[in-house]
Scaffold this motif. Structure first.
Motif, PDB file in Angstrom:
ATOM      1  N   ASP A 351      -3.724 -12.592  -2.923  1.00 35.71           N
ATOM      2  CA  ASP A 351      -3.128 -12.594  -1.596  1.00 35.71           C
ATOM      3  C   ASP A 351      -2.336 -11.308  -1.386  1.00 35.71           C
ATOM      4  O   ASP A 351      -2.454 -10.359  -2.160  1.00 35.71           O
ATOM      5  CB  ASP A 351      -2.233 -13.830  -1.405  1.00 35.71           C
ATOM      6  CG  ASP A 351      -1.205 -13.993  -2.526  1.00 35.71           C
ATOM      7  OD1 ASP A 351      -0.900 -12.975  -3.205  1.00 35.71           O
ATOM      8  OD2 ASP A 351      -0.691 -15.106  -2.715  1.00 35.71           O
ATOM      9  N   ARG A 352      -1.490 -11.298  -0.335  1.00 35.24           N
ATOM     10  CA  ARG A 352      -0.680 -10.102  -0.064  1.00 35.24           C
ATOM     11  C   ARG A 352       0.226  -9.754  -1.236  1.00 35.24           C
ATOM     12  O   ARG A 352       0.437  -8.575  -1.549  1.00 35.24           O
ATOM     13  CB  ARG A 352       0.167 -10.315   1.195  1.00 35.24           C
ATOM     14  CG  ARG A 352      -0.605 -10.250   2.486  1.00 35.24           C
ATOM     15  CD  ARG A 352       0.349 -10.060   3.641  1.00 35.24           C
ATOM     16  NE  ARG A 352      -0.333 -10.080   4.928  1.00 35.24           N
ATOM     17  CZ  ARG A 352       0.181  -9.597   6.050  1.00 35.24           C
ATOM     18  NH1 ARG A 352       1.394  -9.064   6.026  1.00 35.24           N
ATOM     19  NH2 ARG A 352      -0.482  -9.649   7.180  1.00 35.24           N
ATOM     20  N   ASP A 353       0.772 -10.777  -1.884  1.00 37.43           N
ATOM     21  CA  ASP A 353       1.666 -10.525  -3.018  1.00 37.43           C
ATOM     22  C   ASP A 353       0.935  -9.817  -4.155  1.00 37.43           C
ATOM     23  O   ASP A 353       1.533  -9.025  -4.894  1.00 37.43           O
ATOM     24  CB  ASP A 353       2.277 -11.842  -3.518  1.00 37.43           C
ATOM     25  CG  ASP A 353       3.286 -12.430  -2.541  1.00 37.43           C
ATOM     26  OD1 ASP A 353       3.777 -11.663  -1.684  1.00 37.43           O
ATOM     27  OD2 ASP A 353       3.555 -13.644  -2.620  1.00 37.43           O
ATOM     28  N   THR A 354      -0.368 -10.109  -4.295  1.00 36.33           N
ATOM     29  CA  THR A 354      -1.165  -9.442  -5.333  1.00 36.33           C
ATOM     30  C   THR A 354      -1.229  -7.947  -5.061  1.00 36.33           C
ATOM     31  O   THR A 354      -1.080  -7.116  -5.972  1.00 36.33           O
ATOM     32  CB  THR A 354      -2.584 -10.031  -5.376  1.00 36.33           C
ATOM     33  OG1 THR A 354      -2.512 -11.448  -5.497  1.00 36.33           O
ATOM     34  CG2 THR A 354      -3.378  -9.460  -6.548  1.00 36.33           C
ATOM     35  N   ALA A 355      -1.462  -7.601  -3.788  1.00 36.62           N
ATOM     36  CA  ALA A 355      -1.518  -6.183  -3.405  1.00 36.62           C
ATOM     37  C   ALA A 355      -0.186  -5.494  -3.669  1.00 36.62           C
ATOM     38  O   ALA A 355      -0.144  -4.370  -4.194  1.00 36.62           O
ATOM     39  CB  ALA A 355      -1.896  -6.056  -1.932  1.00 36.62           C
ATOM     40  N   VAL A 356       0.900  -6.174  -3.333  1.00 35.63           N
ATOM     41  CA  VAL A 356       2.232  -5.598  -3.532  1.00 35.63           C
ATOM     42  C   VAL A 356       2.520  -5.408  -5.025  1.00 35.63           C
ATOM     43  O   VAL A 356       3.039  -4.359  -5.439  1.00 35.63           O
ATOM     44  CB  VAL A 356       3.307  -6.488  -2.873  1.00 35.63           C
ATOM     45  CG1 VAL A 356       4.702  -6.017  -3.272  1.00 35.63           C
ATOM     46  CG2 VAL A 356       3.158  -6.467  -1.354  1.00 35.63           C
ATOM     47  N   LYS A 357       2.164  -6.405  -5.848  1.00 35.26           N
ATOM     48  CA  LYS A 357       2.407  -6.297  -7.296  1.00 35.26           C
ATOM     49  C   LYS A 357       1.607  -5.138  -7.882  1.00 35.26           C
ATOM     50  O   LYS A 357       2.100  -4.388  -8.744  1.00 35.26           O
ATOM     51  CB  LYS A 357       2.036  -7.609  -7.991  1.00 35.26           C
ATOM     52  CG  LYS A 357       2.372  -7.597  -9.484  1.00 35.26           C
ATOM     53  CD  LYS A 357       2.110  -8.945 -10.137  1.00 35.26           C
ATOM     54  CE  LYS A 357       2.486  -8.896 -11.619  1.00 35.26           C
ATOM     55  NZ  LYS A 357       2.243 -10.193 -12.290  1.00 35.26           N
ATOM     56  N   ALA A 382      -0.933  -3.529   6.244  1.00 33.15           N
ATOM     57  CA  ALA A 382      -0.393  -4.731   6.874  1.00 33.15           C
ATOM     58  C   ALA A 382       1.110  -4.854   6.658  1.00 33.15           C
ATOM     59  O   ALA A 382       1.817  -5.444   7.485  1.00 33.15           O
ATOM     60  CB  ALA A 382      -1.105  -5.972   6.331  1.00 33.15           C
ATOM     61  N   SER A 383       1.594  -4.293   5.564  1.00 33.34           N
ATOM     62  CA  SER A 383       3.033  -4.345   5.271  1.00 33.34           C
ATOM     63  C   SER A 383       3.775  -3.097   5.714  1.00 33.34           C
ATOM     64  O   SER A 383       5.000  -3.109   5.790  1.00 33.34           O
ATOM     65  CB  SER A 383       3.259  -4.522   3.762  1.00 33.34           C
ATOM     66  OG  SER A 383       2.661  -5.697   3.297  1.00 33.34           O
ATOM     67  N   HIS A 384       3.032  -2.017   6.006  1.00 38.89           N
ATOM     68  CA  HIS A 384       3.679  -0.734   6.264  1.00 38.89           C
ATOM     69  C   HIS A 384       3.279  -0.170   7.629  1.00 38.89           C
ATOM     70  O   HIS A 384       3.871  -0.521   8.630  1.00 38.89           O
ATOM     71  CB  HIS A 384       3.348   0.243   5.128  1.00 38.89           C
ATOM     72  CG  HIS A 384       3.737  -0.257   3.773  1.00 38.89           C
ATOM     73  ND1 HIS A 384       2.945  -0.126   2.662  1.00 38.89           N
ATOM     74  CD2 HIS A 384       4.840  -0.929   3.357  1.00 38.89           C
ATOM     75  CE1 HIS A 384       3.538  -0.665   1.615  1.00 38.89           C
ATOM     76  NE2 HIS A 384       4.693  -1.164   2.013  1.00 38.89           N
ATOM     77  N   SER A 390      -0.188  -8.398  14.308  1.00 43.22           N
ATOM     78  CA  SER A 390      -0.418  -9.694  13.674  1.00 43.22           C
ATOM     79  C   SER A 390      -1.718  -9.643  12.880  1.00 43.22           C
ATOM     80  O   SER A 390      -2.503  -8.697  12.998  1.00 43.22           O
ATOM     81  CB  SER A 390      -0.527 -10.784  14.748  1.00 43.22           C
ATOM     82  OG  SER A 390      -1.691 -10.558  15.551  1.00 43.22           O
ATOM     83  N   ASP A 391      -1.979 -10.694  12.068  1.00 46.76           N
ATOM     84  CA  ASP A 391      -3.228 -10.717  11.306  1.00 46.76           C
ATOM     85  C   ASP A 391      -4.428 -10.672  12.245  1.00 46.76           C
ATOM     86  O   ASP A 391      -5.441 -10.020  11.949  1.00 46.76           O
ATOM     87  CB  ASP A 391      -3.292 -11.971  10.423  1.00 46.76           C
ATOM     88  CG  ASP A 391      -2.475 -11.822   9.151  1.00 46.76           C
ATOM     89  OD1 ASP A 391      -1.803 -10.771   8.985  1.00 46.76           O
ATOM     90  OD2 ASP A 391      -2.495 -12.745   8.312  1.00 46.76           O
ATOM     91  N   ALA A 397      -8.478  -4.692  14.998  1.00 51.09           N
ATOM     92  CA  ALA A 397      -8.471  -3.256  14.752  1.00 51.09           C
ATOM     93  C   ALA A 397      -9.322  -2.880  13.545  1.00 51.09           C
ATOM     94  O   ALA A 397      -9.327  -1.717  13.119  1.00 51.09           O
ATOM     95  CB  ALA A 397      -7.037  -2.772  14.536  1.00 51.09           C
ATOM     96  N   GLY A 398     -10.049  -3.860  12.985  1.00 49.78           N
ATOM     97  CA  GLY A 398     -10.926  -3.586  11.865  1.00 49.78           C
ATOM     98  C   GLY A 398     -10.220  -3.434  10.542  1.00 49.78           C
ATOM     99  O   GLY A 398     -10.745  -2.812   9.615  1.00 49.78           O
ATOM    100  N   ILE A 399      -9.022  -4.021  10.425  1.00 47.97           N
ATOM    101  CA  ILE A 399      -8.221  -3.878   9.206  1.00 47.97           C
ATOM    102  C   ILE A 399      -7.986  -5.261   8.599  1.00 47.97           C
ATOM    103  O   ILE A 399      -7.365  -6.126   9.229  1.00 47.97           O
ATOM    104  CB  ILE A 399      -6.873  -3.201   9.510  1.00 47.97           C
ATOM    105  CG1 ILE A 399      -7.097  -1.817  10.122  1.00 47.97           C
ATOM    106  CG2 ILE A 399      -6.024  -3.104   8.254  1.00 47.97           C
ATOM    107  CD1 ILE A 399      -5.884  -1.242  10.785  1.00 47.97           C
ATOM    108  N   ALA A 400      -8.474  -5.465   7.394  1.00 49.87           N
ATOM    109  CA  ALA A 400      -8.230  -6.725   6.712  1.00 49.87           C
ATOM    110  C   ALA A 400      -6.780  -6.789   6.258  1.00 49.87           C
ATOM    111  O   ALA A 400      -6.220  -5.775   5.814  1.00 49.87           O
ATOM    112  CB  ALA A 400      -9.165  -6.850   5.510  1.00 49.87           C
ATOM    113  N   PRO A 401      -6.139  -7.965   6.366  1.00 50.42           N
ATOM    114  CA  PRO A 401      -4.736  -8.082   5.945  1.00 50.42           C
ATOM    115  C   PRO A 401      -4.505  -7.718   4.474  1.00 50.42           C
ATOM    116  O   PRO A 401      -3.399  -7.333   4.097  1.00 50.42           O
ATOM    117  CB  PRO A 401      -4.410  -9.556   6.208  1.00 50.42           C
ATOM    118  CG  PRO A 401      -5.343  -9.949   7.318  1.00 50.42           C
ATOM    119  CD  PRO A 401      -6.608  -9.195   7.039  1.00 50.42           C
TER     120      PRO A 401
END
Length: 427
Positions: A351-357, A382-384, A390-391, A397-401
């Motif tokens: 998930d998003r937390d995986t990307a952040v870690k 998505a975080s920056h 929004s998701d 916009a063609g951007i996966a969260p």
């Protein structure tokens, strides 16, 4: 007849030809104004009856030398430097649009530009329709209106790394009597020259690969000189009708193929003044001198990293046009045969937390907002950069969260891979 130089030579030599005893580098003319002995001579400059320098907001010798180099690299008739890439995109559109007008744009564009077109321009009375660049010709054509003035897209989308079918977009734009503007920031004219595929105007964030060292913020608008403004005079009165603010000049008549860039300077720079400092242009020129060398290394390193990520079971997906099974590989072979860029979009299983870690575990690779310079860096849009969306808007916009944007630098590729491996091992 003067020999036509190839892109690598243009990077080094275009824009400035020193005379006997002059400096080999364009000098930094860090002056706001220029002196004249004759009042009539300055009056002629203000009337656009004579070329010359009188105020840096409009023209400066250092800035003009660098603009001429970028115009030569893109194969355009003229270019105007701006204070940022966002300013370049704004000026490129606003130079031919006004309240009551409409633009059509690919939805696969940088989040800041998406917001500029979808929110800010609406406040100025300019409406925008976003289209999926993979939609059919018929569907895209339905987005055009009688008041549509321009079509827009990015050669390689930021951050999704999707390749625009420039020739198709140009055909669609021209069938509706409007020019195509292409943001060529990620590809640079080393890897793609959109004018050769029918684009009419090109923009750049020179902050990125052109500078290449994270030293200056800047932008550029380049005109091909090919769009027939006079054939669409009713649609473009700003270029084809008398300009009351400049003694009734008709730009398309007086300046021909230079009409668009002349109007941009004479009106928009005069009134809005988003110019780069001469010192910034000097730094940009230093970056441009090695652009052809750096792009080769960026692409080589990114290809290796993309192949590694593609084969790692902890990675959910990778989008890089250089991969043979990539859906944009055929377009990349057509438009970007020498390589695309150093930017890779990918997502991790989780998930998003995986990307952040993952990003927090990197040691050499930096987490920065910037992209496309000599250093390898990473960002979670998505975080920056796209956190205002929004998701649902991200997907529009063609951007996966879960998208991670990895900008592969020109360090030793084995060091880059080692850092990515150890960060993945920490998940």
């Amino acid at each position: 007849m003067e020999k036509k130089l190839r892109p690598a030579s243009l990077c080094v030599r275009a824009g400035w030809t020193p005379k006997n005893g002059e400096p080999v580098e364009p000098p930094i003319i860090q002056s706001t104004t220029f002196k004249y002995d004759d009042s009539d001579e300055m009056a002629m400059l203000f009337d656009l009856k004579k070329e010359g320098y009188f105020y840096t907001r409009l023209q400066n010798p250092t800035n003009d030398a660098v603009a001429a180099k970028i115009a030569a690299l893109e194969g355009g008739v003229g270019a105007v430097l701006t204070s940022s890439g966002q300013a370049a995109n704004f000026f490129a559109v606003f130079n031919i649009c006004e309240a009551g007008d409409h633009i059509v744009t690919s939805n696969e564009i940088y989040g800041g530009t998406y917001n500029l077109f979808g929110v800010t321009l609406k406040k100025l009375g300019i409406d925008c329709t976003f289209v999926n660049p993979e939609a059919s010709d018929e569907e895209i054509s339905r987005a055009f209106r009688p008041n549509t003035k321009v079509m827009f897209g990015e050669t390689i989308s930021n951050p999704g790394c999707k390749v625009l079918d420039i020739e198709r977009f140009a055909r669609l734009a021209h069938s509706h009597g409007v020019p195509l503007i292409v943001d060529n920031t990620f590809a640079t004219p080393i890897n793609c020259r959109p004018f050769e595929w029918g684009a009419d105007i090109v923009t750049h964030s020179t902050t990125k690969y052109m500078d290449g060292h994270a030293m200056q913020v800047g932008g550029c608008v380049v005109d091909s000189g090919n769009f027939p403004w006079a054939e669409h005079a009713d649609r473009y009165p700003g270029l084809c009708a008398p300009d009351a603010s400049y003694h009734g000049i008709v730009y398309a008549e007086k300046f021909g193929r230079m009409a668009y860039t002349t109007k941009l300077v004479a009106q928009l720079m005069r009134d809005l003044g988003a110019i780069p400092a001469p010192m910034n242009c000097y730094l940009l020129n230093i970056g441009l001198q090695t652009l052809h060398l750096r792009m080769r290394q960026h692409c080589h390193n990114a290809q290796r990293v993309a192949e590694f990520l593609h084969g790692d079971p902890r990675v959910a997906w990778v989008n890089y046009p250089g991969l043979e099974d990539n859906p944009y590989h055929k377009l990349a072979e057509k438009y970007l045969p020498q390589g695309s860029c150093g930017v890779i979009a990918f997502g991790l299983k989780g998930d998003r937390d995986t990307a952040v870690k993952f990003m927090d575990s990197l040691r050499m690779v930096s987490i920065v907002t910037h992209v496309a310079d000599a250093r390898t860096c990473v960002l979670h849009p998505a975080s920056h950069t796209h956190r205002q969306l929004s998701d649902e808007q991200l997907r529009e916009a063609g951007i996966a969260p879960d998208l991670i944007r990895l900008s592969v630098g020109i360090e030793d590729v084995e060091d880059i891979l080692d850092d990515i491996r150890q960060a993945l091992d920490r998940l």
